[in-house]
Enzyme design. Structure first.
Site, PDB file in Angstrom:
ATOM      1  CB  CYS A   1       5.269  -4.027  -1.580  1.00 29.18           C
ATOM      2  SG  CYS A   1       5.514  -2.572  -2.666  1.00 29.18           S
TER       3      CYS A   1
ATOM      4  N   GLY B   1       0.850  -1.193  -0.186  1.00 32.32           N
ATOM      5  CA  GLY B   1       0.158   0.039  -0.144  1.00 32.32           C
ATOM      6  C   GLY B   1       0.836   1.188   0.022  1.00 32.32           C
ATOM      7  CD  GLU B   2       2.088   6.591   0.894  1.00 29.88           C
ATOM      8  OE1 GLU B   2       3.186   6.939   0.618  1.00 29.88           O
ATOM      9  OE2 GLU B   2       1.607   6.731   2.048  1.00 29.88           O
ATOM     10  CB  SER B   3       5.625   2.593   3.605  1.00 26.84           C
ATOM     11  OG  SER B   3       6.214   3.609   2.998  1.00 26.84           O
TER      12      SER B   3
ATOM     13  NE  ARG C   1       7.392   5.467   0.689  1.00 28.57           N
ATOM     14  CZ  ARG C   1       6.798   6.187   1.080  1.00 28.57           C
ATOM     15  NH1 ARG C   1       7.196   6.708   2.173  1.00 28.57           N
ATOM     16  NH2 ARG C   1       5.732   6.501   0.571  1.00 28.57           N
TER      17      ARG C   1
ATOM     18  CG  HIS D   1       2.594  -6.738  -4.529  1.00 25.35           C
ATOM     19  ND1 HIS D   1       1.820  -6.001  -3.444  1.00 25.35           N
ATOM     20  CD2 HIS D   1       3.416  -5.701  -5.093  1.00 25.35           C
ATOM     21  CE1 HIS D   1       2.158  -4.941  -3.418  1.00 25.35           C
ATOM     22  NE2 HIS D   1       3.093  -4.518  -4.318  1.00 25.35           N
TER      23      HIS D   1
ATOM     24  CD  GLU E   1       0.214  -8.913  -2.337  1.00 22.04           C
ATOM     25  OE1 GLU E   1       1.175  -9.588  -2.232  1.00 22.04           O
ATOM     26  OE2 GLU E   1       0.096  -7.664  -2.520  1.00 22.04           O
TER      27      GLU E   1
ATOM     28  CB  ILE F   1       3.153  -2.682  -7.696  1.00 25.04           C
ATOM     29  CG1 ILE F   1       2.478  -3.697  -8.447  1.00 25.04           C
ATOM     30  CG2 ILE F   1       2.375  -1.367  -7.907  1.00 25.04           C
ATOM     31  CD1 ILE F   1       1.114  -4.132  -8.017  1.00 25.04           C
ATOM     32  NE  ARG F   2       2.472   3.018  -6.886  1.00 25.45           N
ATOM     33  CZ  ARG F   2       2.260   2.997  -5.124  1.00 25.45           C
ATOM     34  NH1 ARG F   2       2.904   3.529  -4.559  1.00 25.45           N
ATOM     35  NH2 ARG F   2       1.118   2.429  -4.952  1.00 25.45           N
TER      36      ARG F   2
HETATM   37  N1  GLN Z   1       6.519   2.308  -2.678  1.00 30.86           N
HETATM   38  C1  GLN Z   1       5.427   2.154  -1.868  1.00 30.86           C
HETATM   39  C2  GLN Z   1       5.681   2.888  -0.339  1.00 30.86           C
HETATM   40  O1  GLN Z   1       6.621   2.637   0.056  1.00 30.86           O
HETATM   41  C3  GLN Z   1       4.850   0.676  -1.615  1.00 30.86           C
HETATM   42  C4  GLN Z   1       4.253   0.342  -2.968  1.00 30.86           C
HETATM   43  C5  GLN Z   1       3.345  -1.169  -2.686  1.00 30.86           C
HETATM   44  O2  GLN Z   1       3.212  -1.366  -1.666  1.00 30.86           O
HETATM   45  N2  GLN Z   1       2.830  -1.271  -3.835  1.00 30.86           N
HETATM   46  O3  GLN Z   1       4.692   3.304   0.368  1.00 30.86           O
END
Ligand code: GLN
Length: 198
Positions: free
Chosen positions: A87, A55-57, A118, A181, A183, A145-146
């Protein structure tokens, strides 16, 4: 353990995907278990291990404090309960972050002797799939993903997979961190690594 009960920290991110992937993995791997959505300290008392989703850390970190889950997770970790972070979850498990982690004042859980970058792949490689080699599993489809990368480890962290010089999967005792990921692939084999920790 008779039935493994895994709590997926459900504050932000791909929570449902983790619950489905865990349910599928229990079935495919013939493991008795259940996955539940957790968001209150009380829910955490009923689980044997937890997943910190992607998600978004920064957001997840703030919510962990707000929902009083930070200390509960730290306590579970110290009791040897298995924890999987993927992630953004992988970022949160680290002791050290990059300049972006500092700038966003993201409070890490600091459970693993590692430093993470990150969004290490930058905007050019926002999201991609790559075949990775995982220790003990063989080839595995990595979905990034990112994604963060684990840049450095120390202490007794075991490196389980790398892309070039950077680490994408690492384990320290009862804690497992993946920058990808699992999942989101249809491949349940990854969860064997996690279930073995119970
Ligand atoms: N780069 C994101 C973060 O650090 C993580 C991306 C993800 O969980 N798919 O928040």
């Amino acid at each position: 353990m008779d039935t493994i009960r895994v709590g997926v920290i459900g504050l932000q991110g791909d929570v449902e995907e983790h619950i489905h992937a865990l349910e599928k993995a229990f079935k495919h791997l013939g493991v008795k278990g259940e996955a539940i959505w957790v968001r209150r300290p009380l829910d955490m008392e009923t689980v044997h291990g937890v997943v910190l989703p992607g998600g978004e850390s920064t957001t997840i970190s703030k919510l962990l404090t707000k929902f009083q889950l930070r200390d509960v997770i730290l306590k579970m970790a110290s009791e040897g309960k298995p924890i999987l972070g993927t992630c953004a979850g992988c970022v949160l498990l680290a002791k050290e972050g990059d300049e972006l982690v500092e700038r966003t004042r993201t409070e890490l859980l600091g459970l693993m002797d590692m430093s993470v970058d990150r969004n290490a792949f930058g905007p050019q490689r926002e999201s991609f799939e790559a075949d990775i080699h995982v220790e003990g599993l063989g080839n595995y489809p990595g979905v990034f993903i990112r994604a963060p990368l684990i840049k450095k480890t120390w202490g007794d962290v075991e490196v389980l997979s790398k892309i070039d010089d950077d680490i994408v999967l690492a384990k320290q005792g009862n804690i497992l961190a993946a920058s990808f990921h699992p999942e989101l692939t249809g491949d349940s084999r990854f969860y064997r690594l996690f279930f073995e920790m119970f």
